[in-house]
Design an enzyme around this catalytic site. Structure first.
Site: not given
Lengths: 254, 280
Positions: A26-30
């Protein structure tokens, strides 16, 4: 303002599919370390920009001496709110851009409009890959065009929305500062008038935005170049009757 | 030039340090029909002599608009030129998309030169057989570049390429020093006169030449790159011929030599030497 995943997992699955690093990544979500509002407005000699020097780690006011406004090339200033590491990455991109532009030494130079357009492309393309740079950026500058000096002020955010205006704010500034700016901004304000207006907005943000700190930097960009002033504090007034003896009328059981 | 054992491949050096294939490509440019370019501080003009394969056919297109602020005139293998024009257009469009601003002419000329250089260093390619005069306008004024099949490029105040271009160059050499202060109209006239020199006696009419201009007016507005309408060209030619009783207007005396002494832009100073700069 912690950003949370939608409970139904709809957001997560979308980005998992799109990630190029492999299944299940996953890439940065927050964002983690964030700066709060930046405000900017055009005045007689150019553009003035201001923000506080704080960076929060969630609800903790973790860093207190962070510079969130930087000069770009000879003609522009950039201010950022949001994830600070993404701002540092953007500064690196801009460094490469301005360096190669400077090395040409051919009488052409990147103006604020060009930098803003470049950043818009970067931000929008990252958003389309579900890997945004989690920032709201304000780009201001002055450049001599064929019709004389042209002041420029624009913003672009993490989803690629961009526009130009006479006064711009990010984050909480949109709600607290813009109403003041809309009421009191005029064409061709002097530097002193502009600073007063900016300080009025910064003070409101200091009182009402819990992520702001009482240490500010003002920057200006004119045809002479960029100046970022040393940080300073605003005088606040907490001497209200209601603040004395706060527990005076409180009902307590212990 | 004669055939020799080092001229089969572009990737074979001769003992004298020459790449014959590249030089042969430059010969192709010399065979094409003539083009001239000249510029002032604010305007750049390109003109080409039109050549038609026969009376029945239309003439070859030699002047292309690359962007609002730039255009090219080419001489040599026009098919190669068409492909390179498409490349230049694409570069300008991509730059404008990212930066919302016109691609500066020097950077455009560099990209073209880098593309040409690739073809001089791959065994499976051949050099482009076309020379381009790139004219355009950017922040620092009007510019004229000549891009050569070798991958070299130079900036010029005025230049001519193609067959019988030496006659045009001789004409331009006599007058270029005043060009920085020329009006657009004077530039167009000199361009037409230069093309006329290459026609060697044939009558100059609007059907055997094309002229295009790009520039910035005094009030700052840009006149985009555009070919001048045939009727207007004929009017200018007619008025030039009418004025031929009196000698043509003398070139303005160089203003403190500043115009002619600009460091990297005056390649047109090989007066009296036979070697053309690009042959190196």
């Amino acid at each position: 303002m912690a950003w949370q995943q939608p409970m139904d997992g709809s957001h997560a699955s979308g980005s998992k599919v799109a990630a190029a690093d492999g299944p299940g990544t996953q890439r940065t979500q927050y964002p983690y370390v964030t700066g709060t509002s930046v405000i900017a407005l055009k005045y007689k000699d150019g553009v003035i920009m201001a923000c506080d020097t704080g960076a929060s780690y969630g609800s903790t006011l973790r860093y207190k001496s962070v510079e969130r406004i930087k000069a770009v090339g000879k003609h522009s200033l950039i201010g950022a709110s949001g994830e600070f590491s993404d701002f540092q990455e953007i500064l690196r991109y801009l460094d490469e851009l301005t360096l190669s532009d400077h090395m040409w030494d051919d009488g052409n130079s990147l103006g604020p409009k060009e930098v803003h357009s470049y950043l818009t492309r970067v931000m929008y393309n990252r958003r389309n890959k579900f890997d945004p740079l989690w920032n709201s950026l304000i780009l201001g500058g002055v450049k001599k065009g064929p019709k004389g000096e042209e002041k420029y002020l624009g913003m672009v955010n993490m989803i690629g929305t961009h526009f130009e205006e006479n006064h711009i704010a990010t984050g909480f500034g949109n709600h607290l500062a813009i109403p003041i700016l809309r009421a009191e901004w005029r064409e061709d304000m002097t530097f002193e008038e502009a600073v007063k207006l900016v300080e009025k907005c910064l003070l409101v943000l200091l009182y009402r935005d819990r992520s702001s700190i009482n240490k500010f930097q003002i920057a200006k960009i004119t045809t002479e170049g960029a100046t970022i002033y040393p940080p300073y504090s605003l005088k606040t007034n907490w001497g209200f009757a209601a603040f004395e003896n706060p527990s005076k009328g409180a009902v307590g059981s212990w | 030039m004669f055939r020799n054992q080092y001229d089969t491949d572009v990737t074979t050096w001769s003992p004298a340090g020459r790449l014959f294939q590249v030089e042969y490509a430059m010969e192709a440019v010399k065979q094409g029909s003539a083009c001239v370019g000249l510029r002032s501080r604010t305007h750049a003009v390109l003109a080409a002599a039109n050549k038609a394969a026969s009376e029945l056919s239309s003439h070859q297109r030699k002047v292309f608009r690359v962007a609002d602020h730039a255009g090219v005139a080419l001489a040599g293998l026009t098919a190669d030129g068409r492909v390179l024009s498409r490349f230049l257009r694409s570069e300008c469009i991509n730059h404008a998309f990212v930066y919302d601003a016109p691609l500066p002419v020097s950077r455009l000329a560099l990209r073209l030169a880098d593309k040409a250089q690739v073809c001089t260093q791959r065994s499976w390619k051949r050099p482009y057989g076309v020379g381009l005069l790139v004219a355009g306008l950017d922040e620092s004024g009007a510019h004229l570049y000549y891009n050569c099949p070798s991958g070299n490029y130079f900036e010029y105040q005025a230049f001519a390429i193609g067959s019988r271009s030496q006659a045009a160059k001789t004409f331009l050499e006599r007058r270029f020093e005043g060009y920085n202060d020329y009006t657009p109209d004077q530039l167009i006239r000199d361009a037409l006169s230069a093309i006329k020199e290459t026609l060697q006696g044939e009558k100059l009419t609007s059907s055997n030449c094309t002229v295009a201009i790009v520039g910035r007016k005094d009030d700052g507005t840009v006149e985009p790159f555009e070919s001048i309408d045939g009727k207007k060209i004929q009017e200018i030619i007619d008025s030039m011929e009418a004025a031929e009783e009196a000698p043509p207007p003398p070139a303005a005396a160089p203003a403190a030599g500043a115009g002619a002494a600009e460091s990297s832009s005056m390649q047109e100073e090989d007066k009296g030497t036979d070697a053309v700069p690009m042959d190196i």
